[in-house]
Design an enzyme around this catalytic site. Structure first.
Site, PDB file in Angstrom:
ATOM      1  N   CYS A   1      -8.350   7.152   8.646  1.00 44.02           N
ATOM      2  CA  CYS A   1      -9.628   6.626   9.158  1.00 44.02           C
ATOM      3  C   CYS A   1     -10.842   7.501   8.834  1.00 44.02           C
ATOM      4  CB  CYS A   1      -9.561   6.486  10.675  1.00 44.02           C
ATOM      5  SG  CYS A   1      -7.988   5.958  11.318  1.00 44.02           S
TER       6      CYS A   1
ATOM      7  N   GLU B   1      -9.927  -2.278   1.954  1.00 43.95           N
ATOM      8  CA  GLU B   1     -10.960  -1.263   2.167  1.00 43.95           C
ATOM      9  C   GLU B   1     -11.168  -0.415   0.910  1.00 43.95           C
ATOM     10  OE1 GLU B   1     -10.653  -0.656   7.003  1.00 43.95           O
ATOM     11  OE2 GLU B   1      -9.681   0.814   5.738  1.00 43.95           O
TER      12      GLU B   1
ATOM     13  N   HIS C   1     -33.949  -8.994  20.811  1.00 47.41           N
ATOM     14  CA  HIS C   1     -34.629  -9.537  19.637  1.00 47.41           C
ATOM     15  C   HIS C   1     -35.567  -8.507  19.015  1.00 47.41           C
ATOM     16  CE1 HIS C   1     -36.125 -12.764  17.142  1.00 47.41           C
ATOM     17  NE2 HIS C   1     -37.357 -12.382  17.431  1.00 47.41           N
TER      18      HIS C   1
ATOM     19  N   GLU D   1     -27.870 -10.677  18.334  1.00 44.19           N
ATOM     20  CA  GLU D   1     -28.329 -11.630  19.349  1.00 44.19           C
ATOM     21  C   GLU D   1     -27.700 -13.011  19.132  1.00 44.19           C
ATOM     22  OE1 GLU D   1     -32.570 -13.012  19.090  1.00 44.19           O
ATOM     23  OE2 GLU D   1     -32.678 -11.639  17.399  1.00 44.19           O
TER      24      GLU D   1
HETATM   25  P1  NDP Z   1      -0.779  -3.996   5.881  1.00 45.47           P
HETATM   26  O1  NDP Z   1       0.479  -4.291   6.578  1.00 45.47           O
HETATM   27  O2  NDP Z   1      -2.081  -4.279   6.544  1.00 45.47           O
HETATM   28  O3  NDP Z   1      -0.794  -4.743   4.491  1.00 45.47           O
HETATM   29  C1  NDP Z   1       0.235  -4.592   3.569  1.00 45.47           C
HETATM   30  C2  NDP Z   1      -0.060  -5.463   2.376  1.00 45.47           C
HETATM   31  O4  NDP Z   1       0.878  -5.214   1.348  1.00 45.47           O
HETATM   32  C3  NDP Z   1       0.028  -6.939   2.715  1.00 45.47           C
HETATM   33  O5  NDP Z   1      -0.974  -7.606   1.994  1.00 45.47           O
HETATM   34  C4  NDP Z   1       1.414  -7.306   2.214  1.00 45.47           C
HETATM   35  O6  NDP Z   1       1.528  -8.641   1.790  1.00 45.47           O
HETATM   36  C5  NDP Z   1       1.537  -6.410   0.998  1.00 45.47           C
HETATM   37  N1  NDP Z   1       2.925  -6.087   0.704  1.00 45.47           N
HETATM   38  C6  NDP Z   1       3.867  -5.618   1.555  1.00 45.47           C
HETATM   39  N2  NDP Z   1       5.030  -5.402   0.914  1.00 45.47           N
HETATM   40  C7  NDP Z   1       4.818  -5.717  -0.379  1.00 45.47           C
HETATM   41  C8  NDP Z   1       5.634  -5.706  -1.536  1.00 45.47           C
HETATM   42  N3  NDP Z   1       6.918  -5.333  -1.478  1.00 45.47           N
HETATM   43  N4  NDP Z   1       5.090  -6.104  -2.697  1.00 45.47           N
HETATM   44  C9  NDP Z   1       3.799  -6.508  -2.753  1.00 45.47           C
HETATM   45  N5  NDP Z   1       2.978  -6.543  -1.691  1.00 45.47           N
HETATM   46  C10 NDP Z   1       3.473  -6.156  -0.515  1.00 45.47           C
HETATM   47  O7  NDP Z   1      -0.656  -2.462   5.473  1.00 45.47           O
HETATM   48  P2  NDP Z   1      -1.712  -1.411   4.974  1.00 45.47           P
HETATM   49  O8  NDP Z   1      -0.916  -0.509   4.112  1.00 45.47           O
HETATM   50  O9  NDP Z   1      -2.930  -2.044   4.422  1.00 45.47           O
HETATM   51  O10 NDP Z   1      -2.107  -0.674   6.322  1.00 45.47           O
HETATM   52  C11 NDP Z   1      -1.110  -0.111   7.176  1.00 45.47           C
HETATM   53  C12 NDP Z   1      -1.561  -0.136   8.591  1.00 45.47           C
HETATM   54  O11 NDP Z   1      -2.579   0.821   8.769  1.00 45.47           O
HETATM   55  C13 NDP Z   1      -2.147  -1.452   9.028  1.00 45.47           C
HETATM   56  O12 NDP Z   1      -1.182  -2.263   9.615  1.00 45.47           O
HETATM   57  C14 NDP Z   1      -3.205  -1.067  10.002  1.00 45.47           C
HETATM   58  O13 NDP Z   1      -2.689  -1.216  11.300  1.00 45.47           O
HETATM   59  C15 NDP Z   1      -3.505   0.369   9.731  1.00 45.47           C
HETATM   60  N6  NDP Z   1      -4.865   0.518   9.188  1.00 45.47           N
HETATM   61  C16 NDP Z   1      -5.932   0.171   9.951  1.00 45.47           C
HETATM   62  C17 NDP Z   1      -7.206   0.304   9.470  1.00 45.47           C
HETATM   63  C18 NDP Z   1      -8.360  -0.096  10.317  1.00 45.47           C
HETATM   64  O14 NDP Z   1      -8.211  -0.238  11.511  1.00 45.47           O
HETATM   65  N7  NDP Z   1      -9.544  -0.294   9.733  1.00 45.47           N
HETATM   66  C19 NDP Z   1      -7.470   0.814   8.136  1.00 45.47           C
HETATM   67  C20 NDP Z   1      -6.275   1.126   7.399  1.00 45.47           C
HETATM   68  C21 NDP Z   1      -5.032   0.987   7.927  1.00 45.47           C
HETATM   69  P3  NDP Z   1       1.799  -9.854   2.822  1.00 45.47           P
HETATM   70  O15 NDP Z   1       0.487 -10.167   3.451  1.00 45.47           O
HETATM   71  O16 NDP Z   1       2.282 -10.940   1.935  1.00 45.47           O
HETATM   72  O17 NDP Z   1       2.827  -9.372   3.781  1.00 45.47           O
END
Ligand code: NDP
Length: 458
Positions: free
Chosen positions: A48, A182, A435, A440
């Site tokens: 973060c 992000e 405002h 708002e």
């Molecule tokens: P996420 O679980 O958010 O996303 C993982 C992504 O990878 C999904 O799009 C998923 O696809 C894809 N994926 C998973 N497995 C495979 C695979 N084998 N091959 C191809 N694509 C795949 O994980 P992140 O790594 O982005 O983030 C991890 C965690 O960190 C999040 O769950 C979040 O809670 C936290 N985080 C929070 C933030 C914030 O609050 N701003 C910022 C960064 C992280 P599909 O959708 O099809 O499953």
């Protein structure tokens, strides 16, 4: 039996540090904490905090082009990645020291070592020392997951993004979640040509569809190429670049491949299963509402439990555990109505039910407003805010709020208080607008945009 400590925490991230500090400073417990890497954990060291600082850096060119529209003779030249990275590293070192100091001030003994469990009350440190504790807390977080594909070792994960020797000219980002989206925006803002490859229909799966569509439109407008419905099947090293092969037979050439395909609980080698702690197939430690495992002396908080993987949630879980064990206040961490923000450009803040979830539950009033904010409209920019309230038709309770646009993360924090309090649409309406602001709009949406839901008659 006497123990060396009342509480031994494994992991110096958000959840572990909070539990240790509160247990020691408020609960009077004898506490120790082991961290094998840098104090502060994922959020502070490789998540973060450095991410948000990179978001700020990446937004500067946009700010300068706005400045020009406002009459300033402003220009922006090349981005000095090395200078930024060095300042970032200094800042992380400062924060790491602050975390360490806070723990020490609270009376927590720190072991810079890897810890594993020998039995329900005994910990072995990588230094060879053995320690006993009445309670043990697992707070080891998560690790990036990269699928096994040929050439996967050519890719980096988010861990490496803050230490890159240089910025790439072209990057391919795999995944469609928080981290992938992000970093797509960050790199794009820093001048990198970005292609994001996602296996499903649309990135940011699980979020309100209209809101995420709005985010994606903004990302694409800013120049990010988002390719859906294909996966990466192989990476090859070719001269000075990487060739990325997709499942549709395409080949993309780039200098950097970032895999952001989720994170997995960091439990390997902790000895959990050997001592009888149950874990899921993903490695997530199974706990009850009080973060207690099947072994009464062993607890787990944060990403290692794979409940809601957000820093503030881990902090709450750690605090609740310290209150339960040492402050005579049995406390369950509250996992209901947790707000969050995705720091894409445009930014996205969200709490509660999506339109789709609410509609599946019953009759729902949906209020949507899309408008060009004053600040960027003046600069002739096409960006639009999206503000959305999802309301239970019968009770008029606001079930969800979704905001896309500048400052959405800041706004959702405040809207979340109202939603958490159970505010109705009438309560929002009764609140006088501030405002002129963008926020708002959240109290001036008078007309239902659409009514949807299970009990609508055809
Ligand atoms: P996420 O679980 O958010 O996303 C993982 C992504 O990878 C999904 O799009 C998923 O696809 C894809 N994926 C998973 N497995 C495979 C695979 N084998 N091959 C191809 N694509 C795949 O994980 P992140 O790594 O982005 O983030 C991890 C965690 O960190 C999040 O769950 C979040 O809670 C936290 N985080 C929070 C933030 C914030 O609050 N701003 C910022 C960064 C992280 P599909 O959708 O099809 O499953």
């Amino acid at each position: 039996m006497t123990f060396d400590y009342d509480l031994f925490v494994i992991g110096g991230g958000s959840g572990g540090v909070r539990a240790a500090r509160i247990a020691a400073s408020e609960g009077g417990a004898r506490v120790a904490l082991a961290e094998e890497s840098r104090m502060g954990g994922t959020c502070v060291i490789r998540g973060c905090v450095p991410k948000k600082l990179m978001v700020f850096a990446s937004e500067m060119p946009e700010a300068v082009s706005q400045a020009r529209a406002y009459g300033w003779d402003a220009t922006i030249d090349s981005f000095d990645w090395t200078a930024f990275r060095n300042t970032l590293e200094n800042e992380l070192t400062r924060l790491e020291a602050a975390y360490r100091k806070t723990l020490q001030t609270a009376g927590v003994i720190i072991y810079d070592a890897r810890a594993s469990l020998i039995d329900p009350h005994t910990i072995a440190l990588s230094t060879g020392k053995t320690i006993t504790a009445k309670h043990i807390l697992i707070a080891t977080g998560g690790l990036p997951f990269v699928p096994h594909i040929p050439g996967a070792d050519l890719a980096v994960t988010s861990d490496a993004m803050f230490h890159l020797p240089k910025l790439p000219a072209k990057a391919v980002i795999v995944g469609g979640g928080y981290i992938a989206s992000e970093f797509a925006c960050i790199l794009n803002g820093l001048g990198v040509k970005v292609t994001q490859i996602y296996r499903g229909d649309e990135i940011l799966r699980g979020f309100d569809i209209e809101a995420r569509t709005h985010v994606v439109a903004g990302m694409e407008r800013s120049g990010i190429q988002i390719l859906r419905g294909r996966d990466v099947v192989r990476l090859d090293k070719a001269d000075d670049h990487i060739a990325v092969h997709s499942s549709l037979g395409e080949i993309f050439s780039c200098d950097l491949v970032l895999y952001a395909t989720g994170r997995r609980p960091n439990t390997a080698g902790l000895g959990l299963e050997q001592i009888g702690v149950t874990v899921k197939s993903t490695g997530a430690v199974i706990v009850d509402e009080f973060s207690q495992t099947v072994l009464p002396s062993v607890y787990a908080v944060g990403d290692v439990t794979d409940r809601i993987n957000l820093t503030p949630v881990a902090i709450r879980e750690g605090h609740a555990l310290a209150d339960t064990l040492f402050n005579a206040r049995p406390t369950k961490a509250d996992h209901e109505l947790v707000p969050s923000a995705v720091f894409t450009q445009p930014e996205f803040g969200t709490i509660g039910l999506t339109e789709e979830q609410a509609a599946a539950r019953g009759l729902t009033d949906v209020y949507v407003s899309k408008f060009r904010p004053m600040r960027t409209a003046f600069a002739g920019m096409p960006e639009q805010y999206l503000m959305k309230l999802v309301v239970d038709t019968e009770t008029q309770k606001v079930l969800g709020c979704h905001i896309v646009g500048p400052g959405a993360g800041e706004m959702i924090q405040l809207a979340a208080i109202a939603v958490k309090l159970g505010a109705t649409k009438g309560d929002f309406d009764r609140t006088v607008a501030v405002h002129p602001t963008a926020s708002e709009e959240i109290v001036t949406m008078r007309k239902v945009t659409r009514q949807i839901g299970a009990t609508i008659k055809a």
